[in-house]
Scaffold this active site. Structure first.
Site, mmCIF file in Angstrom:
data_model
loop_
_atom_site.group_PDB
_atom_site.id
_atom_site.type_symbol
_atom_site.label_atom_id
_atom_site.label_comp_id
_atom_site.label_asym_id
_atom_site.label_seq_id
_atom_site.Cartn_x
_atom_site.Cartn_y
_atom_site.Cartn_z
ATOM 1 N N GLU A 160 0.849 -1.196 0.000
ATOM 2 C CA GLU A 160 0.000 0.000 0.000
ATOM 3 C C GLU A 160 0.883 1.244 0.000
ATOM 4 O OE1 GLU A 160 -3.232 2.131 3.056
ATOM 5 O OE2 GLU A 160 -2.552 0.064 3.379
ATOM 6 N N GLU A 202 -3.267 10.956 3.178
ATOM 7 C CA GLU A 202 -4.252 10.697 4.226
ATOM 8 C C GLU A 202 -4.357 11.998 4.993
ATOM 9 O OE1 GLU A 202 -4.784 6.463 5.637
ATOM 10 O OE2 GLU A 202 -2.606 6.738 5.757
#
EC number: 3.2.1.91
Length: 453
Positions: free
Chosen positions: A227, A232
């Site tokens: 990932e 974020e």
């Protein structure tokens, strides 16, 4: 006889398969993006987005009886993983009215709460509208505009890549008949066990409904893969984080051996659930990102991420911003013993030492291992709240009982409790994130500016 045996085998496989429903037509909202060349010229690409299968209506194949309601399975339709896959079908989605997902040209807006639905996760589709768009990232850069002004504490408007199969797992797992068209095949470095289907089979065996999330639970299996978190963020804090795994593609794990957020033993699995993160606030630069700060979250910003390396070998992940026509270099680390403003192997090793964190990043391949996985990655965009730790790892002090003055503990200015899912879902249902102007190409090809700040 041989032909009859093959036919019987095919029929059995179809009966046991993860099904696609026909009650609601699946129409993917269109989303354009641009592919750029070294000379800076960019060509518009006609893509679309598809919502993850976990959010979809799952009903009986011969009717409209729910196979899954709230956070529990129908025991008659789903007594075990195989029977459930045979008895249940994923259906088409009404993107705006059910999920709060809208597109306009090159812009995608995700609304936090729409009716009973909370959050969403979508994937960028290729022009064929049957498979996910994939990106080979090493030696290139990825750029997008984002508006996080309506994302308060406790929410995360995320843009990231994982090593999902471009077809949603159809070719590897013939039991999966729904495929990318219906958003199947998700995986990430937490080896999530909240997925209703993995590898074409249901995840009902061992399923435990969540005690604080009315829509979710944890099953007996998880789905793992590398990932790469590009973004974020909310209006208070942001982070970018590579998470390598031992395997370069998607794999299934079992029980607490999965590790990650959903398991009792966080580091038991084959992936790095922590990653090597760069959060300016956590790195001691507290005046860099946020409302009225250097990168001002009251306004739309352009986020540029460069993947330095060649031949598939990744050496550095660099970040810069463009806002009001000015290029803004990433924040420098102000942590003793940690220098720089980009992610390198030296940075990650020094950061783990300075913060007293376990170096799980190096254990699972480090930056080199991440680079090995960065071909044919799938783009994911989402909005979500955190039923495990209320997003404190992003925007507050974490661990919750740690001394905020210790290096690496403070990640943002949010107070404890304000990011609790019950609070944000009731107080900020209309929160949104808008991603737009996605561009991909060689380093230096996807952005321009008038001056440098």
């Amino acid at each position: 006889m041989h032909q009859r045996a093959l036919l019987f085998s095919a029929l059995v496989g179809a009966v046991r398969a993860q099904q696609a429903g026909t009650l609601t037509e699946e129409v993917h909202p269109p989303l354009t993006w641009q592919k750029c060349t070294a000379d800076g010229s960019c060509t518009e690409q006609s893509g679309s987005v598809v919502i993850d299968s976990n959010w979809r209506w799952l009903h009986s194949t011969n009717g409209s009886t729910n196979c899954y309601t709230g956070n529990t399975w129908d025991e008659s339709l789903c007594p075990d993983n195989e029977a459930c896959a045979a008895n249940c079908a994923l259906d088409g989605a009404d993107y705006e009215s059910t999920y709060g997902i809208t597109t306009s040209g090159d812009a995608l807006t995700l609304t936090f709460v729409t009716g009973e639905n909370v959050g969403s996760r979508v994937y960028l589709m290729a022009e064929d509208d049957e498979s996910y768009q994939t990106f080979d990232l090493v030696g290139n850069e990825f750029t997008f505009d984002v508006d996080v002004s309506n994302l308060p504490c406790g929410l995360n408007g995320a843009l990231y890549f994982t090593s999902m199969d471009a077809d949603g797992g159809v070719s590897k797992y013939p039991a999966n008949k729904a495929g990318a068209k219906y958003g199947t095949g998700y995986c990430d470095s937490q080896c999530p066990r909240d997925l209703k289907f993995i590898n074409g089979m249901a995840n009902v065996e061992g399923w435990t409904p969540s005690d604080n999330d009315k829509n979710a639970g944890v099953g007996g299996h998880g789905s793992c893969c590398p990932e790469l978190d590009i973004w974020e963020a909310n209006s208070i804090s942001s982070a970018f984080t590579p998470h390598p795994c031992d395997d370069l593609g998607q794999t299934m794990c079992s029980g607490d051996d999965c590790g990650g957020t959903y398991s009792e033993t966080r580091y038991a699995g084959t992936c790095d659930p922590d990653g090597c993160d760069f959060n300016a606030y956590r790195m001691g630069n507290t005046s860099y990102y946020g409302p009225d700060k250097i990168v001002d979250t009251n306004s739309v910003m352009t986020v540029v991420t460069q993947f330095i390396g060649d031949g598939g070998s990744l050496s550095e992940i660099k970040r810069l911003y463009v806002q009001n026509g000015k290029v803004i270099a990433n924040a420098q680390s102000n942590v003793d013993g940690v220098t720089g403003n980009s992610i390198t192997s030296d940075f990650c090793t020094a950061q783990k030492t300075a913060f007293g964190d376990q170096d799980i990043f190096s254990k699972h391949g480090g930056l080199s291992g991440m680079g090995d996985a960065m071909s044919a990655m799938v783009l994911i965009l989402s909005i979500w709240d955190d039923h495990n730790s209320s997003m404190m790892w992003l925007d507050s002090t974490y661990p919750e009982d740690a001394d905020a003055s210790e290096p690496g503990v403070a990640r943002g200015t949010c107070e404890h409790g304000v990011g609790d899912p019950e609070t944000v879902e009731s107080q900020h249902p209309g929160a949104t994130v808008t991603f737009s102007k996605i561009k991909f190409g060689p380093i230096g090809s996807t952005y321009s500016s008038n001056s440098t700040a």
